[in-house]
Scaffold this motif. Sequence first.
Motif, PDB file in Angstrom:
ATOM      1  N   ARG A 105       7.727  -8.510  -2.032  1.00  0.00           N
ATOM      2  CA  ARG A 105       8.027  -8.570  -3.314  1.00  0.00           C
ATOM      3  C   ARG A 105       9.373  -8.120  -3.917  1.00  0.00           C
ATOM      4  O   ARG A 105       9.923  -8.752  -4.682  1.00  0.00           O
ATOM      5  CB  ARG A 105       6.949  -7.889  -4.201  1.00  0.00           C
ATOM      6  N   ARG A 106       9.711  -7.195  -3.095  1.00  0.00           N
ATOM      7  CA  ARG A 106      11.209  -6.487  -3.661  1.00  0.00           C
ATOM      8  C   ARG A 106      12.254  -7.863  -3.069  1.00  0.00           C
ATOM      9  O   ARG A 106      13.226  -8.015  -3.803  1.00  0.00           O
ATOM     10  CB  ARG A 106      11.630  -5.509  -2.634  1.00  0.00           C
ATOM     11  N   LEU A 107      12.023  -8.623  -2.082  1.00  0.00           N
ATOM     12  CA  LEU A 107      12.707  -9.764  -1.896  1.00  0.00           C
ATOM     13  C   LEU A 107      12.597 -11.044  -2.550  1.00  0.00           C
ATOM     14  O   LEU A 107      13.371 -11.697  -2.878  1.00  0.00           O
ATOM     15  CB  LEU A 107      12.337 -10.182  -0.272  1.00  0.00           C
ATOM     16  N   ASN A 108      11.136 -11.350  -3.175  1.00  0.00           N
ATOM     17  CA  ASN A 108      10.930 -12.345  -3.619  1.00  0.00           C
ATOM     18  C   ASN A 108       9.815 -11.810  -4.923  1.00  0.00           C
ATOM     19  O   ASN A 108       8.621 -12.257  -4.790  1.00  0.00           O
ATOM     20  CB  ASN A 108      10.068 -13.382  -2.883  1.00  0.00           C
ATOM     21  N   PRO A 109      10.302 -11.338  -5.972  1.00  0.00           N
ATOM     22  CA  PRO A 109       9.547 -10.828  -7.035  1.00  0.00           C
ATOM     23  C   PRO A 109       8.870 -11.764  -7.797  1.00  0.00           C
ATOM     24  O   PRO A 109       7.851 -11.712  -8.707  1.00  0.00           O
ATOM     25  CB  PRO A 109      10.539 -10.094  -8.033  1.00  0.00           C
ATOM     26  N   GLU A 110       9.209 -13.414  -7.603  1.00  0.00           N
ATOM     27  CA  GLU A 110       8.248 -14.164  -8.425  1.00  0.00           C
ATOM     28  C   GLU A 110       7.040 -14.729  -7.289  1.00  0.00           C
ATOM     29  O   GLU A 110       6.164 -15.320  -8.141  1.00  0.00           O
ATOM     30  CB  GLU A 110       9.050 -15.739  -8.305  1.00  0.00           C
ATOM     31  N   PHE A 111       6.929 -14.166  -6.342  1.00  0.00           N
ATOM     32  CA  PHE A 111       5.733 -14.570  -5.471  1.00  0.00           C
ATOM     33  C   PHE A 111       4.801 -13.373  -5.307  1.00  0.00           C
ATOM     34  O   PHE A 111       5.279 -11.964  -5.446  1.00  0.00           O
ATOM     35  CB  PHE A 111       6.279 -15.062  -3.956  1.00  0.00           C
ATOM     36  N   GLU A 112       3.688 -13.556  -4.891  1.00  0.00           N
ATOM     37  CA  GLU A 112       2.540 -12.708  -4.552  1.00  0.00           C
ATOM     38  C   GLU A 112       2.546 -11.652  -5.547  1.00  0.00           C
ATOM     39  O   GLU A 112       2.113 -10.290  -5.393  1.00  0.00           O
ATOM     40  CB  GLU A 112       2.716 -12.066  -3.285  1.00  0.00           C
ATOM     41  N   LYS A 113       2.647 -11.710  -6.960  1.00  0.00           N
ATOM     42  CA  LYS A 113       2.056 -10.747  -7.943  1.00  0.00           C
ATOM     43  C   LYS A 113       0.944 -10.363  -7.739  1.00  0.00           C
ATOM     44  O   LYS A 113       0.581  -9.309  -8.281  1.00  0.00           O
ATOM     45  CB  LYS A 113       2.502 -11.279  -9.380  1.00  0.00           C
ATOM     46  N   ASN A 114       0.027 -11.175  -7.516  1.00  0.00           N
ATOM     47  CA  ASN A 114      -1.568 -10.903  -7.285  1.00  0.00           C
ATOM     48  C   ASN A 114      -2.085 -10.721  -6.155  1.00  0.00           C
ATOM     49  O   ASN A 114      -3.164 -10.841  -5.949  1.00  0.00           O
ATOM     50  CB  ASN A 114      -2.318 -11.929  -8.324  1.00  0.00           C
ATOM     51  N   GLY A 115      -1.110 -10.647  -5.034  1.00  0.00           N
ATOM     52  CA  GLY A 115      -1.499 -10.705  -3.566  1.00  0.00           C
ATOM     53  C   GLY A 115      -1.699  -9.239  -3.184  1.00  0.00           C
ATOM     54  O   GLY A 115      -1.440  -8.357  -4.032  1.00  0.00           O
ATOM     55  N   THR A 116      -2.718  -9.293  -2.217  1.00  0.00           N
ATOM     56  CA  THR A 116      -3.040  -7.773  -1.716  1.00  0.00           C
ATOM     57  C   THR A 116      -2.935  -7.741  -0.099  1.00  0.00           C
ATOM     58  O   THR A 116      -3.117  -8.651   0.583  1.00  0.00           O
ATOM     59  CB  THR A 116      -4.582  -7.438  -2.163  1.00  0.00           C
ATOM     60  N   GLY A 117      -2.476  -6.602   0.309  1.00  0.00           N
ATOM     61  CA  GLY A 117      -2.311  -6.282   1.700  1.00  0.00           C
ATOM     62  C   GLY A 117      -2.937  -5.202   1.977  1.00  0.00           C
ATOM     63  O   GLY A 117      -3.108  -4.082   1.365  1.00  0.00           O
ATOM     64  N   PHE A 118      -3.761  -5.241   3.271  1.00  0.00           N
ATOM     65  CA  PHE A 118      -4.421  -4.037   4.082  1.00  0.00           C
ATOM     66  C   PHE A 118      -3.986  -3.895   5.363  1.00  0.00           C
ATOM     67  O   PHE A 118      -4.014  -5.112   6.159  1.00  0.00           O
ATOM     68  CB  PHE A 118      -6.062  -4.229   3.901  1.00  0.00           C
ATOM     69  N   TYR A 119      -3.580  -2.920   5.811  1.00  0.00           N
ATOM     70  CA  TYR A 119      -2.999  -2.535   6.856  1.00  0.00           C
ATOM     71  C   TYR A 119      -3.737  -1.472   7.889  1.00  0.00           C
ATOM     72  O   TYR A 119      -4.079  -0.449   7.165  1.00  0.00           O
ATOM     73  CB  TYR A 119      -1.607  -2.305   6.740  1.00  0.00           C
ATOM     74  N   SER A 120      -3.974  -1.544   8.905  1.00  0.00           N
ATOM     75  CA  SER A 120      -4.854  -0.757   9.775  1.00  0.00           C
ATOM     76  C   SER A 120      -6.393  -0.559   9.059  1.00  0.00           C
ATOM     77  O   SER A 120      -6.859   0.558   9.073  1.00  0.00           O
ATOM     78  CB  SER A 120      -4.318   0.822   9.641  1.00  0.00           C
ATOM     79  N   TYR A 121      -6.813  -1.929   8.472  1.00  0.00           N
ATOM     80  CA  TYR A 121      -8.127  -1.773   7.910  1.00  0.00           C
ATOM     81  C   TYR A 121      -9.184  -1.527   8.955  1.00  0.00           C
ATOM     82  O   TYR A 121      -9.433  -2.597   9.781  1.00  0.00           O
ATOM     83  CB  TYR A 121      -8.166  -2.911   7.008  1.00  0.00           C
ATOM     84  N   ASN A 122      -9.988  -0.667   8.832  1.00  0.00           N
ATOM     85  CA  ASN A 122     -10.902  -0.476  10.044  1.00  0.00           C
ATOM     86  C   ASN A 122     -12.523  -0.567   9.470  1.00  0.00           C
ATOM     87  O   ASN A 122     -13.270  -0.433  10.222  1.00  0.00           O
ATOM     88  CB  ASN A 122     -10.685   1.107  10.372  1.00  0.00           C
ATOM     89  N   ASN A 123     -12.413  -0.827   8.394  1.00  0.00           N
ATOM     90  CA  ASN A 123     -14.134  -1.253   7.834  1.00  0.00           C
ATOM     91  C   ASN A 123     -14.329  -2.553   8.332  1.00  0.00           C
ATOM     92  O   ASN A 123     -13.485  -3.526   8.510  1.00  0.00           O
ATOM     93  CB  ASN A 123     -13.957  -0.877   6.465  1.00  0.00           C
ATOM     94  N   GLN A 124     -15.618  -2.753   8.109  1.00  0.00           N
ATOM     95  CA  GLN A 124     -15.930  -4.217   8.507  1.00  0.00           C
ATOM     96  C   GLN A 124     -15.521  -5.170   7.492  1.00  0.00           C
ATOM     97  O   GLN A 124     -15.359  -5.053   6.156  1.00  0.00           O
ATOM     98  CB  GLN A 124     -17.684  -4.289   8.539  1.00  0.00           C
ATOM     99  N   LEU A 125     -15.222  -6.508   7.930  1.00  0.00           N
ATOM    100  CA  LEU A 125     -14.545  -7.228   7.043  1.00  0.00           C
ATOM    101  C   LEU A 125     -15.240  -8.551   7.045  1.00  0.00           C
ATOM    102  O   LEU A 125     -15.654  -8.839   5.680  1.00  0.00           O
ATOM    103  CB  LEU A 125     -13.014  -7.578   7.337  1.00  0.00           C
ATOM    104  N   PHE A 126     -16.070  -9.148   7.990  1.00  0.00           N
ATOM    105  CA  PHE A 126     -16.661 -10.272   7.840  1.00  0.00           C
ATOM    106  C   PHE A 126     -18.254 -10.035   8.108  1.00  0.00           C
ATOM    107  O   PHE A 126     -18.561  -8.831   8.543  1.00  0.00           O
ATOM    108  CB  PHE A 126     -16.338 -11.235   8.929  1.00  0.00           C
TER     109      PHE A 126
END
Length: 280
Positions: free
Chosen positions: A213-234
């Motif tokens: 977002r710092r590079l492209n503030p017009e994009f992913e205003k509502n995007g979400t990231g999860f890193y080292s996510y260890n809980n069940q996903l699917f």
Amino acid sequence: AVKIFNQCYRVTCNDNLVIDLPNSNGIWYDVGNVDGIFTNNWIQGVGRTDFKIRTDNVWPSDNGFFFEISKGALCAGNVFVDCDHGLLVLNASDVKIYNNTFVNSTACIARNERSAQGDHFGWHPSTGPDVNERDGHFFINNLLTGDEKFDRPLLYVWQRDFQCKELPEPMLKQQDHNVYVRRADIQGNPVILWSPVQNKSCQAALKSLEEFRRLNPEFEKNGTGFYSYNNQLFKSRELGNYQLLPGFPGINNGTALPSEISKLIGSNQGPYIGAFPHTD
């Protein structure tokens, strides 16, 4: 598996199973296609997943959905599992990529200098958008995931370094409401590898959406990231059930689909991310 070649209009690939193609593309719309529709397909095991992403070119790669030198496509409601590239949109324009689930499969959008001038197959690039017209893409409501062994970018947007001065604007027109999930924070491995960037390599390796977002503030205003996510996903990766569990914190990240896309993929649900509407 399938190659759709040379100036076809409105070719629809819906509800297909494409699996186990370690040395081939899955479904390839090749040169001069217009308004392709790629919906509700299951693409798995396409290409060798041991190839490394190269920063000088997009090759070698095999691609689950490959849309090349063509104009206008809808890619929605698909599942890509354990592919070299889940999709590659190359030297194309106006591709709408909505509500796909990527599991250990990079999503790649790219352009290079190939044109009708001096090309061995000069008529190939002349059937699609010219070099300065390879943009206008939408990337919305997608779920991009990588497990502990996945050491590639989840999203790879690429162009040649010498094109940065000529083509300084993004290939994407809209990018938002996507969810990026890494099961492990692999050292030195970006979540997004992005071009164009005004530096020597014309690209940036971005480890988080905050950096992006710092590079492209017009994009992913509502995007979400999860890193080292260890809980069940699917619900069950082992059984191939890639519906999200109701407790996943990014499950409500999506935005409403345009009515024409909702009709094509057969969904009358409210907003959701990935290929599957949410269920309890």
